[in-house]
Design an enzyme around this catalytic site. Structure first.
Site, PDB file in Angstrom:
ATOM      1  CB  SER A 167      -0.914   0.017   1.231  1.00 15.98           C
ATOM      2  OG  SER A 167      -1.767   1.149   1.207  1.00 15.98           O
TER       3      SER A 167
ATOM      4  CG  HIS B 204      -5.090  -1.639   3.129  1.00 13.35           C
ATOM      5  ND1 HIS B 204      -5.304  -1.195   1.840  1.00 13.35           N
ATOM      6  CD2 HIS B 204      -4.364  -0.673   3.737  1.00 13.35           C
ATOM      7  CE1 HIS B 204      -4.748  -0.006   1.680  1.00 13.35           C
ATOM      8  NE2 HIS B 204      -4.166   0.332   2.810  1.00 13.35           N
ATOM      9  CG  ASN B 205      -7.096  -2.583  -1.289  1.00 15.30           C
ATOM     10  OD1 ASN B 205      -6.168  -2.263  -0.544  1.00 15.30           O
ATOM     11  ND2 ASN B 205      -6.949  -2.641  -2.594  1.00 15.30           N
TER      12      ASN B 205
ATOM     13  CD  GLU C 203      -7.948   2.163  -0.697  1.00 13.64           C
ATOM     14  OE1 GLU C 203      -8.339   1.891  -1.855  1.00 13.64           O
ATOM     15  OE2 GLU C 203      -6.774   1.998  -0.318  1.00 13.64           O
TER      16      GLU C 203
ATOM     17  CE  LYS D  96      -3.210  -3.350  -1.412  1.00 17.62           C
ATOM     18  NZ  LYS D  96      -3.362  -1.899  -1.228  1.00 17.62           N
TER      19      LYS D  96
END
Length: 228
Positions: A20, A100-101, A104, A97
């Site tokens: 990221s 994480h997205n 987001e 990850k």
């Protein structure tokens, strides 16, 4: 995990690394989420330390510029967004990850909705100034807010040349799918995903804000609104 098993049969070690930070992270220190065999991670940890460090620190000896707390590496001199961590066995890096997205998605959605409320209010608010203000000491201070201020500066507060149709790269969908399998409710992430899927037929200022943010942090293509 499949690749790790397949490569292991040939004596090849595989570490999955979620990354990221976008283009600025690539230049100034990325956030790296590493999964795989911990012994292999330890063997090559210097590589992750260097990739997550600001360029001026890359040649500094590892033990001098890394204040390592168990599995997390971060330099006290480094730009604050550069970091790395070993997060678990094979697959864990990309899994972290993915989530994480998904997070987001929800954060960007709320920023877009909030700024559309302000845009449509009777106060004629200076949106760039508000974004700058939010990003100096407020609870919602963030790199996303910083990028939004930059987007307003580059495209104007009406974002008239930015499309209100928001693309998605798949991680939000995967997060929702895995959450369903695990029995975890993810209303915010799912609503943000649904918004993107429906935005093609219903573009909005919220969508323009999200598109502008995606362009700022990831260099994602921004469709120009037809001026005809």
């Amino acid at each position: 995990m499949r690749r790790a098993r397949a490569l292991a049969r040939h004596g090849i070690h595989f570490l999955d690394v979620g990354v990221s930070g976008g283009p600025s992270g690539a230049r100034g220190g990325a956030c790296l989420m590493v999964g795989g065999d911990r012994k292999i991670f330890t063997r090559y940890e210097r590589l992750f330390s260097d990739l997550s460090a600001a360029p001026s620190l890359i040649t500094t000896p590892h033990k001098e510029h890394t204040n390592k707390l168990e599995i997390v590496g971060m330099s006290s001199k480094r730009r604050p967004h550069g970091s790395y961590a070993y997060v678990g066995r094979s697959g864990a890096g990309h899994f972290v990850k993915m989530v994480h997205n998904g997070i987001e998605y929800g954060m960007m959605q709320s920023i877009g909705e909030g700024f559309e409320i302000m845009k449509e209010s009777k106060f004629r608010l200076p949106l760039k100034k508000v974004a700058d203000l939010y990003n100096k000491g407020s609870v919602i201070e963030s790199r996303l807010m910083e990028w939004l201020a930059k987007a307003f500066g580059a495209h104007g507060e009406d974002l008239k040349n930015i499309s209100g149709v928001v693309a998605h790269s798949g991680e939000g969908l995967w997060t929702v799918k895995i959450a369903k399998e695990l029995g975890v409710p993810v209303k915010v992430i799912k609503d943000a995903l649904d918004f993107r899927l429906k935005s093609k037929g219903n573009p909005s200022y919220t969508g323009q804000v999200i598109s502008a943010l995606r362009n700022q942090f990831g260099g994602h293509h921004v469709r120009k609104v037809s001026m005809e």
